[in-house]
Design an enzyme around this catalytic site. Structure first.
Site, mmCIF file in Angstrom:
data_model
loop_
_atom_site.group_PDB
_atom_site.id
_atom_site.type_symbol
_atom_site.label_atom_id
_atom_site.label_comp_id
_atom_site.label_asym_id
_atom_site.label_seq_id
_atom_site.Cartn_x
_atom_site.Cartn_y
_atom_site.Cartn_z
ATOM 1 N N GLY A 225 22.507 -0.323 11.342
ATOM 2 C CA GLY A 225 21.721 -0.727 12.511
ATOM 3 C C GLY A 225 20.282 -1.054 12.114
ATOM 4 N NE ARG B 81 16.439 -11.553 4.418
ATOM 5 C CZ ARG B 81 16.709 -12.785 3.992
ATOM 6 N NH1 ARG B 81 15.751 -13.675 3.865
ATOM 7 N NH2 ARG B 81 17.936 -13.133 3.704
ATOM 8 C CB VAL B 82 17.785 -6.216 8.915
ATOM 9 C CG1 VAL B 82 18.882 -5.224 9.295
ATOM 10 C CG2 VAL B 82 16.598 -6.098 9.855
ATOM 11 C CG LEU B 83 18.489 -4.312 2.970
ATOM 12 C CD1 LEU B 83 18.131 -3.180 2.018
ATOM 13 C CD2 LEU B 83 18.780 -5.594 2.192
ATOM 14 C CG HIS C 139 10.025 1.693 11.961
ATOM 15 N ND1 HIS C 139 10.146 0.323 11.900
ATOM 16 C CD2 HIS C 139 9.804 1.991 13.268
ATOM 17 C CE1 HIS C 139 10.016 -0.185 13.116
ATOM 18 N NE2 HIS C 139 9.814 0.812 13.962
ATOM 19 N NE ARG D 146 22.648 -8.748 7.134
ATOM 20 C CZ ARG D 146 22.503 -7.960 8.187
ATOM 21 N NH1 ARG D 146 21.558 -8.156 9.043
ATOM 22 N NH2 ARG D 146 23.350 -6.979 8.393
ATOM 23 C CB SER E 76 -0.985 -0.004 1.177
ATOM 24 O OG SER E 76 -0.312 0.193 2.394
HETATM 25 C C1 GAR Z 1 3.935 -0.706 6.775
HETATM 26 O O1 GAR Z 1 3.170 -0.472 7.923
HETATM 27 C C2 GAR Z 1 5.400 -0.410 7.048
HETATM 28 O O2 GAR Z 1 5.585 0.684 7.887
HETATM 29 C C3 GAR Z 1 5.822 -1.684 7.732
HETATM 30 O O3 GAR Z 1 5.204 -2.702 6.979
HETATM 31 C C4 GAR Z 1 3.987 -2.209 6.466
HETATM 32 C C5 GAR Z 1 3.959 -2.460 4.966
HETATM 33 O O4 GAR Z 1 2.702 -2.168 4.441
HETATM 34 N N1 GAR Z 1 7.240 -1.811 7.705
HETATM 35 C C6 GAR Z 1 7.924 -2.342 8.699
HETATM 36 O O5 GAR Z 1 7.409 -2.769 9.712
HETATM 37 C C7 GAR Z 1 9.409 -2.386 8.480
HETATM 38 N N2 GAR Z 1 10.072 -2.880 9.622
HETATM 39 P P1 GAR Z 1 2.497 -2.039 2.869
HETATM 40 O O6 GAR Z 1 3.088 -3.299 2.250
HETATM 41 O O7 GAR Z 1 1.006 -1.981 2.702
HETATM 42 O O8 GAR Z 1 3.185 -0.796 2.417
#
Ligand code: GAR
Length: 223
Positions: free
Chosen positions: A144, A92-94, A110, A66, A12
């Site tokens: 990080g 995935r954490v890069l 985030h 990784r 989204s």
């Molecule tokens: C979003 O809420 C984004 O902030 C979160 O995943 C969701 C993806 O939604 N990301 C994380 O948690 C990253 N650690 P979407 O696929 O509908 O954009």
């Protein structure tokens, strides 16, 4: 600017980027590719609808490797010559292998007000902690976890009746506004980074002056 978007799920945020681009709100930019680590990602349908090329690098093929995964990402992305990589729900954490190839060119959205609540699926953590204000953060990615310089943040209230889903929905609304704004600021050349500090050029003085008196208190003081 050539923009590559990395998604793991429904997409989204990616959709909102493309819609703002179509409306002319993100200038000097082309969405050149969407890469996913999940062949069932909804983001693939979004890409198809907007005719954005796609790449699938399944995470399962690189279990516990990784570096191999990141090298593969670099290899498949290389022909697209991305100037900016947007992590829009990429799970995935890069690490250094990937980030060294794109210094200060990777941003992430985030669903929390960093530096509080880094990591994955943090909605319940915010409720469990009892915070009154939650929100979202767009930041540059460093080695990080969710720790890089912050570009823009948005705040939403937490309601007593919230569960993880209702809070995630409310935060998502602000994400959909923030991520396209952050990308538009970067493509317009208005974002500079110095150490941990990100500066946004050309914010009208009147807006800054008014903002100095703009506080959000939750719950409201007059209840
Ligand atoms: C979003 O809420 C984004 O902030 C979160 O995943 C969701 C993806 O939604 N990301 C994380 O948690 C990253 N650690 P979407 O696929 O509908 O954009």
């Amino acid at each position: 600017m050539n923009i590559a978007v990395l998604c793991s799920g429904r997409g989204s945020n990616f959709l909102n980027l493309l819609m703002d681009h179509e409306k002319g709100l993100i200038t000097d930019a082309e969405f050149v590719v969407m890469l996913t680590d999940n062949k069932a990602a909804g983001a693939l349908n979004v890409a198809r609808e907007f005719e954005v090329p796609t790449l699938v690098v399944p995470r399962s093929a690189y279990h516990a490797n990784r570096e191999g995964f990141e090298r593969r990402l670099l290899e498949v992305l290389e022909p697209y010559r991305a100037d900016l990589i947007v992590l829009a729900g990429f799970e995935r954490v890069l690490g250094e292998t990937f980030l060294n190839a794109y210094p200060q060119k990777v941003i992430n959205i985030h669903p929390a007000l960093l530096p509080s609540f880094p990591g994955h699926r943090v909605w319940q953590d915010q409720l469990d902690h009892g915070v009154k204000l939650a929100g979202a953060t767009v930041h540059f990615v460093d080695v990080g976890v969710d720790s890089g310089p912050i570009i823009i943040q948005g705040v939403v209230p937490v309601l007593d009746a919230d569960d993880a889903d209702t809070l995630a929905d409310r935060i998502l609304q602000v994400e959909h506004w923030l991520l396209p704004k952050a990308v538009a600021l970067i493509t317009a050349g208005r974002v500079t980074v110095s150490g941990r500090k990100v500066a946004i050029k050309d914010i009208p003085r009147k807006i800054i002056e008014d903002a100095a008196f703009h506080t959000m208190v939750w719950p409201p003081l007059d209840v």
